[in-house]
Design an enzyme around this catalytic site. Structure first.
Site, short mmCIF file in Angstrom:
data_model
loop_
_atom_site.label_atom_id
_atom_site.label_comp_id
_atom_site.label_asym_id
_atom_site.label_seq_id
_atom_site.Cartn_x
_atom_site.Cartn_y
_atom_site.Cartn_z
N ASP A 1 18.80 -24.64 -35.84
CA ASP A 1 18.73 -23.30 -35.24
C ASP A 1 20.08 -22.68 -34.96
O ASP A 1 20.17 -21.51 -34.62
CB ASP A 1 17.93 -23.36 -33.93
CG ASP A 1 16.47 -23.61 -34.20
OD1 ASP A 1 15.94 -22.94 -35.09
OD2 ASP A 1 15.87 -24.46 -33.53
N HIS B 1 19.38 -32.76 -30.55
CA HIS B 1 18.10 -32.96 -31.23
C HIS B 1 17.52 -34.29 -30.78
O HIS B 1 18.28 -35.24 -30.55
CB HIS B 1 18.31 -32.96 -32.76
CG HIS B 1 17.04 -32.77 -33.50
ND1 HIS B 1 16.19 -33.80 -33.80
CD2 HIS B 1 16.46 -31.64 -34.00
CE1 HIS B 1 15.14 -33.30 -34.45
NE2 HIS B 1 15.29 -32.01 -34.57
N HIS C 1 12.14 -25.50 -28.82
CA HIS C 1 11.72 -25.89 -30.19
C HIS C 1 12.10 -24.73 -31.12
O HIS C 1 13.28 -24.40 -31.23
CB HIS C 1 10.22 -26.19 -30.13
CG HIS C 1 9.64 -26.80 -31.37
ND1 HIS C 1 10.39 -27.34 -32.37
CD2 HIS C 1 8.35 -26.96 -31.76
CE1 HIS C 1 9.59 -27.81 -33.32
NE2 HIS C 1 8.33 -27.58 -32.98
N1 ACO Z 1 23.51 -28.48 -24.26
C1 ACO Z 1 24.03 -29.23 -23.27
N2 ACO Z 1 23.65 -30.47 -22.96
C2 ACO Z 1 22.65 -31.00 -23.71
C3 ACO Z 1 22.06 -30.27 -24.76
C4 ACO Z 1 22.51 -28.98 -25.04
N3 ACO Z 1 21.99 -28.27 -26.02
N4 ACO Z 1 21.09 -31.04 -25.33
C5 ACO Z 1 21.08 -32.18 -24.65
N5 ACO Z 1 22.02 -32.17 -23.68
C6 ACO Z 1 22.37 -33.26 -22.75
C7 ACO Z 1 21.31 -33.41 -21.67
O1 ACO Z 1 21.61 -32.61 -20.54
C8 ACO Z 1 21.38 -34.87 -21.40
O2 ACO Z 1 22.52 -35.12 -20.61
P1 ACO Z 1 22.50 -36.26 -19.45
O3 ACO Z 1 22.30 -37.54 -20.19
O4 ACO Z 1 23.81 -36.12 -18.78
O5 ACO Z 1 21.32 -35.92 -18.57
C9 ACO Z 1 21.65 -35.50 -22.76
O6 ACO Z 1 22.32 -34.48 -23.50
C10 ACO Z 1 20.39 -35.91 -23.51
O7 ACO Z 1 19.55 -34.78 -23.67
P2 ACO Z 1 17.99 -34.76 -23.51
O8 ACO Z 1 17.57 -33.42 -22.98
O9 ACO Z 1 17.53 -35.97 -22.75
O10 ACO Z 1 17.54 -34.93 -25.02
P3 ACO Z 1 16.10 -34.61 -25.60
O11 ACO Z 1 15.97 -35.45 -26.81
O12 ACO Z 1 15.05 -34.73 -24.56
O13 ACO Z 1 16.20 -33.07 -25.99
C11 ACO Z 1 16.54 -31.06 -27.17
C12 ACO Z 1 16.41 -32.59 -27.27
C13 ACO Z 1 15.30 -30.48 -26.44
C14 ACO Z 1 16.57 -30.48 -28.59
C15 ACO Z 1 17.84 -30.71 -26.40
O14 ACO Z 1 18.95 -31.23 -27.08
C16 ACO Z 1 17.99 -29.22 -26.18
O15 ACO Z 1 17.43 -28.68 -25.22
N6 ACO Z 1 18.78 -28.51 -27.07
C17 ACO Z 1 18.91 -27.06 -26.96
C18 ACO Z 1 17.69 -26.37 -27.51
C19 ACO Z 1 17.63 -26.43 -29.02
O16 ACO Z 1 18.59 -26.15 -29.72
N7 ACO Z 1 16.42 -26.76 -29.54
C20 ACO Z 1 16.16 -26.79 -30.98
C21 ACO Z 1 15.90 -28.19 -31.43
S1 ACO Z 1 15.67 -28.21 -33.18
C22 ACO Z 1 14.12 -27.67 -33.37
O17 ACO Z 1 13.26 -27.75 -32.54
C23 ACO Z 1 13.80 -27.03 -34.63
#
Ligand code: ACO
Length: 424
Positions: free
Chosen positions: A359, A303, A264
């Protein structure tokens, strides 16, 4: 005529469920009886659950639209001040000039904190994370202001939200000064909200620290972009704690805890660590291959709601240019730009609709302003307090709100007889 969903259960009964109007189409499944009680949803992470009605922030994740109370984020970032946006979030309308003047005066007269908060922050170990100090400081506020517990009293609610908005920059700045072993700087009435925050952070031997106006405006823009984001993880934490009848300080303390997480608000800190780890532009392709193979995450990408470019990331990119004009370009920028360029063309990211989020670039600005990485999430918590207050207020005054208490699907054993120690 409003839309309905027809649900038939195995007993042959059929139920017409109204589908609510709004940004997502939702219905109340507990109106469908089954042999084992009302029908429930199984939705880990609340990916597809609306937990409340809200009139504060609108997001269209597919189109990349963000609005506070109907006003587009780019217009607010270009033309408003942070306290003006905080007023908008809380009261629902933009203030008139007189209202804004009164509001700024109110918030700014509440910047001082009880001297015991100094001792509280001082009691932490020298290397404690500033988010932990901030969380403790904010949670402690309800002990200094017992009226905050009267959440049914509109005057007490308003006064304590204003106290929180006024005091959080002071506690955030002191949390930072404590970690670098510098004296705490008291708020200065001559300075506005953001300028005063910068002075409390960076004042050294000057009588009054005056930030470069370009830096101050860039931070104000970042504050506006971070002020609210509907039902994100920390806001959900605020609303959940509030739903048990808690005051705004206790609820915001929980929000700070949630925001601390690297998935987050902690992501901007993680982005910087990632960029440093990559080290140079020529190592970007190798890093991207590692992400695709599941060995790393591309921090600052993806996201839960935006499946398009995060509109805040677009504005931050522009703020980067303004800040770098003052500070010189952050050398990690070229690595970030190359990561973005490759990721936006790569099938892995394209098919998963992963775009830069807020971010991805904010950490580069914070670093250029000489903030240590541990302060990045604090710089998110300070402005998000405006949104937490608005969401807290909406939650505690919503007649439909109940204590937030999800159900579970129990998968463990049942009805086992206790085994005496000697027989285990
Ligand atoms: N890098 C690589 N792969 C990713 C990323 C990433 N940053 N984000 C998602 N994916 C992939 C997942 O592995 C998943 O792949 P799969 O379908 O092959 O299993 C697919 O994309 C869907 O991702 P989920 O994790 O299911 O998406 P969710 O909505 O649960 O997660 C989140 C969203 C937590 C923001 C995620 O994208 C992430 O971890 N990003 C990196 C951390 C980040 O930048 N967080 C800041 C968010 S903005 C904020 O809070 C202010």
């Amino acid at each position: 005529m409003s839309e309905t969903l027809q649900v038939s259960t195995s007993g042959g009964a059929s139920h017409d469920l109204p589908i609510t109007d709004g940004t997502i189409r939702a219905t109340d499944l507990k109106k469908v009886p089954t042999a084992a009680g009302p029908l429930a949803t199984y939705d880990p992470g609340f990916m597809n659950t609306a937990a409340c009605r809200s009139a504060i922030t609108f997001i269209d994740g597919d189109e990349g639209i963000l609005e506070y109370r109907g006003y587009p984020i780019d217009q607010l970032a270009a033309r408003a001040s942070h306290l003006e946006v905080a007023y908008l979030l809380l009261y629902g309308e933009l203030p008139t000039a007189a209202q804004l003047e009164g509001w700024e005066k109110q918030v700014n007269t509440h910047r001082l904190v009880h001297e015991n908060v100094r001792d509280l922050i001082d009691a932490f170990r020298y290397d404690a994370h500033p988010m932990a100090k901030l969380m403790a400081g904010v949670a402690s506020m309800q002990t200094f202001y017992p009226s905050s517990r009267r959440i049914d009293d509109p005057e007490a609610r308003e006064l304590n939200m204003i106290r929180l908005l006024g005091k959080i920059p002071t506690m955030a700045a002191w949390a930072y000064r404590h970690s670098i072993g510098r004296h705490f700087v008291y708020p200065n009435d001559e300075l506005g909200y953001v300028d005063n925050f910068l002075a409390m952070l960076f004042q050294s031997q000057q009588r009054v620290y005056r930030a470069d106006p370009r830096v101050s405006r860039a931070l104000e823009v970042l504050f506006i972009l971070h002020a609210d984001h509907e039902q994100n993880c920390s806001t959900n934490a605020v609303r959940a704690v509030a739903s048990a009848g808690n005051d705004v300080f206790t609820s915001a303390g929980a929000g700070i805890g949630a925001l601390f997480g690297p998935l987050h608000g902690g992501a901007n800190e993680a982005v910087l660590a990632m960029l440093r780890g990559i080290g140079s532009v020529d190592r970007v392709p190798e890093f991207i291959e590692g992400v695709k193979a599941g060995r790393a995450k591309l921090m600052g990408f993806g996201h839960r709601v935006y499946k398009n470019y995060d509109p805040r990331a677009r504005i931050i990119k522009k703020a980067c240019d303004d800040v770098f004009e003052v500070t010189g370009v952050n050398p990690l920028l070229s690595i970030a730009q190359e990561l973005e360029r490759i990721a936006l063309e790569d099938e892995y990211f394209v098919t998963r609709r992963l775009y830069p989020n807020v971010d991805f670039y904010s950490g580069l600005i914070y670093e250029a302003l000489r903030f240590p990485p541990e302060m990045f999430t604090v710089l998110f918590a300070v402005p998000r307090t405006a949104g937490w207050c608005a969401q807290w207020l909406e939650g505690v005054t919503d007649p439909e709100q109940k204590i937030m208490r999800p159900r579970q699907i129990y998968t463990g054993p049942r009805e086992r007889d206790f085994v005496p120690m000697a027989q285990r």
